[in-house]
Motif scaffolding. Structure first.
Motif, PDB file in Angstrom:
ATOM      1  N   GLY A 181      36.506  44.807  39.664  1.00  0.00           N
ATOM      2  CA  GLY A 181      36.960  43.970  40.767  1.00  0.00           C
ATOM      3  C   GLY A 181      38.035  43.002  40.299  1.00  0.00           C
ATOM      4  O   GLY A 181      38.693  43.230  39.278  1.00  0.00           O
ATOM      5  N   PRO A 182      38.200  41.891  41.015  1.00  0.00           N
ATOM      6  CA  PRO A 182      39.239  40.913  40.658  1.00  0.00           C
ATOM      7  C   PRO A 182      38.907  40.086  39.430  1.00  0.00           C
ATOM      8  O   PRO A 182      39.725  39.272  38.994  1.00  0.00           O
ATOM      9  CB  PRO A 182      39.309  40.031  41.903  1.00  0.00           C
ATOM     10  CG  PRO A 182      37.941  40.117  42.508  1.00  0.00           C
ATOM     11  CD  PRO A 182      37.481  41.532  42.245  1.00  0.00           C
ATOM     12  N   GLU A 183      37.719  40.300  38.848  1.00  0.00           N
ATOM     13  CA  GLU A 183      37.301  39.468  37.725  1.00  0.00           C
ATOM     14  C   GLU A 183      38.225  39.563  36.514  1.00  0.00           C
ATOM     15  O   GLU A 183      38.409  38.586  35.776  1.00  0.00           O
ATOM     16  CB  GLU A 183      35.855  39.776  37.313  1.00  0.00           C
ATOM     17  CG  GLU A 183      35.546  41.234  37.042  1.00  0.00           C
ATOM     18  CD  GLU A 183      34.960  41.943  38.251  1.00  0.00           C
ATOM     19  OE1 GLU A 183      34.095  42.802  38.051  1.00  0.00           O
ATOM     20  OE2 GLU A 183      35.389  41.633  39.383  1.00  0.00           O
ATOM     21  N   ALA A 184      38.814  40.731  36.282  1.00  0.00           N
ATOM     22  CA  ALA A 184      39.686  40.894  35.113  1.00  0.00           C
ATOM     23  C   ALA A 184      40.875  39.946  35.185  1.00  0.00           C
ATOM     24  O   ALA A 184      41.188  39.224  34.227  1.00  0.00           O
ATOM     25  CB  ALA A 184      40.164  42.342  35.005  1.00  0.00           C
ATOM     26  N   VAL A 185      41.538  39.928  36.337  1.00  0.00           N
ATOM     27  CA  VAL A 185      42.714  39.062  36.512  1.00  0.00           C
ATOM     28  C   VAL A 185      42.321  37.594  36.402  1.00  0.00           C
ATOM     29  O   VAL A 185      42.986  36.801  35.709  1.00  0.00           O
ATOM     30  CB  VAL A 185      43.389  39.335  37.871  1.00  0.00           C
ATOM     31  CG1 VAL A 185      44.492  38.318  38.135  1.00  0.00           C
ATOM     32  CG2 VAL A 185      43.956  40.750  37.898  1.00  0.00           C
ATOM     33  N   LEU A 186      41.234  37.204  37.067  1.00  0.00           N
ATOM     34  CA  LEU A 186      40.830  35.802  37.090  1.00  0.00           C
ATOM     35  C   LEU A 186      40.346  35.334  35.720  1.00  0.00           C
ATOM     36  O   LEU A 186      40.618  34.204  35.302  1.00  0.00           O
ATOM     37  CB  LEU A 186      39.737  35.594  38.134  1.00  0.00           C
ATOM     38  CG  LEU A 186      40.192  35.791  39.588  1.00  0.00           C
ATOM     39  CD1 LEU A 186      39.007  35.747  40.537  1.00  0.00           C
ATOM     40  CD2 LEU A 186      41.221  34.740  39.977  1.00  0.00           C
ATOM     41  N   ALA A 187      39.623  36.203  35.006  1.00  0.00           N
ATOM     42  CA  ALA A 187      39.138  35.832  33.675  1.00  0.00           C
ATOM     43  C   ALA A 187      40.307  35.630  32.712  1.00  0.00           C
ATOM     44  O   ALA A 187      40.353  34.644  31.958  1.00  0.00           O
ATOM     45  CB  ALA A 187      38.190  36.900  33.150  1.00  0.00           C
ATOM     46  N   ARG A 188      41.240  36.554  32.720  1.00  0.00           N
ATOM     47  CA  ARG A 188      42.384  36.440  31.808  1.00  0.00           C
ATOM     48  C   ARG A 188      43.258  35.253  32.163  1.00  0.00           C
ATOM     49  O   ARG A 188      43.817  34.595  31.282  1.00  0.00           O
ATOM     50  CB  ARG A 188      43.172  37.752  31.821  1.00  0.00           C
ATOM     51  CG  ARG A 188      42.419  38.892  31.115  1.00  0.00           C
ATOM     52  CD  ARG A 188      43.070  40.230  31.318  1.00  0.00           C
ATOM     53  NE  ARG A 188      42.317  41.282  30.623  1.00  0.00           N
ATOM     54  CZ  ARG A 188      42.159  42.520  31.078  1.00  0.00           C
ATOM     55  NH1 ARG A 188      42.708  42.874  32.245  1.00  0.00           N
ATOM     56  NH2 ARG A 188      41.470  43.404  30.386  1.00  0.00           N
TER      57      ARG A 188
END
Length: 376
Positions: free
Chosen positions: A41-48
């Motif tokens: 999900g969008p977690e990759a973008v937000l985490a980075r």
């Protein structure tokens, strides 16, 4: 604490609380290494974007989906093996799950390795994933009091829902001094809400004619439709010589939510737990339209806490129509004393230090592992 793994995914409602706790822990433990374990999900973008290492694992919803869910669950069990492999090299002091199916296998993997585990339940009605994880984790944090006794009382802590630091800081900020402003912020959550967008679009002529300024966060999927319809409304108003006094802004995603909340005098939104935590921290009155297809109808239950406290007006989506929505907005602005009372009630429901509270609890949990020689 030297190393932490956090896991969740799917929507901003799950991801932002996890990031808020990670931020609080990094302040408490300079040099802390944080790995965000998530799905697709969008977690990759937000985490980075938050400066965190991201580890992607296969994850699909398993529970409540019949044979298909079972089959996908069998395939996704390889996520346990992958997570265990990562933990053996990363060696986290603790693994914390923040809900959603993406957190299930990583938390199970940590428990199998004897790593201390914790869980945060955002909603008033826990989902199947968290109900199961609540039986095996070392500590459970809840946004709402666990009145139904879903989780073991001895390891459950009522903390509230963590929000981003800049939004949490709004709770101590002085009240907005722009007397007479009539600004409405429309939110459907990180994914948007087509039904809300549609009703607001139809109500726009009356709202704008009354001098109300409206900002709509549409969600990326609905942005083009809403922008086109809003453009047609604006063009029709200009052609009729009615371009003023109201103003309209359409955004697919708002990066600076603290600034958006500070601008707003009234919020129209869904009632996901993270949205409500932000609204209460920002001390804003709200009109809430719960998503009717949420698991166990938890958004309606969430919204009821706000309504009972006098912080919000709740509209069932089945009864949502542009005329009544416009009537309600205009009536609230015609009675500023009611808006002020709602804002005060919202602030009393806030838990602006939830992230720090959870961070302290996690630190103590990790320290207990060290004291017991690595056993959870």
């Amino acid at each position: 604490m030297k190393r932490l793994a956090i896991t969740t995914g799917g929507t901003g409602g799950h991801i932002f609380p996890a990031l808020a706790v990670a931020q609080a822990l990094r302040v408490m433990h300079p040099g802390l290494e944080v790995a965000f374990v998530g799905g697709h999900g969008p977690e990759a973008v937000l985490a980075r974007k938050a400066g965190l290492r991201f580890v992607s694992l296969p994850a699909k919803g398993v529970f409540g989906r019949g044979l298909r869910g079972f089959a996908e669950g069998v395939l996704s069990t390889r996520a346990i093996i992958m997570a265990m492999g990562f933990y053996r090299t990363f060696r986290p002091d603790l693994v914390a799950g923040f809900g959603g199916y993406a957190s299930f296998f990583p938390v199970v993997a940590a428990r199998l390795l004897g790593i201390p585990t914790a869980l945060h339940e955002q909603n008033s009605v826990p989902g199947v994933t968290n109900k199961l994880l609540g039986k095996i984790v070392s500590r459970v944090f809840v946004t709402y009091p666990d009145e139904a006794g879903v989780f073991p009382a001895g390891k459950t802590v009522h903390t509230g829902n963590p929000v981003r630091h800049d939004i949490a800081a709004m709770w101590q900020a002085p009240a907005k001094d722009d007397a007479g402003s009539r600004n409405v912020l429309v939110l459907g959550g990180s994914q948007g809400a087509q039904a809300i967008n549609t009703a607001v679009l139809a109500a726009l002529p009356r709202l704008l004619d009354s001098g109300i300024k409206v900002t709509i966060q549409t969600g990326r999927a609905d942005f083009e439709r809403v922008a086109e319809a809003a453009g047609e409304t604006s063009e029709a108003r200009r052609a009729a010589g009615r371009a003023e006094p109201g103003e309209l802004a359409i955004e697919n995603f708002i990066e600076d939510m603290a600034a958006a909340y500070a601008w707003a005098d009234l919020i129209i939104a869904r009632s996901g737990a993270s949205t409500l935590a932000e609204i209460t921290s920002a001390k804003k009155p709200a009109i809430l339209i719960p998503f009717p297809f949420a698991t166990h109808d938890h958004q309606t239950v969430n919204a009821s806490f706000m309504a009972k406290a006098g912080a919000a007006v709740v509209i069932d989506q089945k009864r949502l129509d542009p005329a009544s929505l416009a009537d309600l907005v205009l009536n609230l602005f015609d009675h500023p004393e009611r808006l002020s009372a709602m804002a005060l009630a919202a602030g009393k429901l806030a838990a602006p230090r939830a992230a720090e509270t959870i961070a302290h609890e996690l630190s103590a949990l990790a320290a207990s592992r060290t004291c017991t020689g690595g056993r959870s």
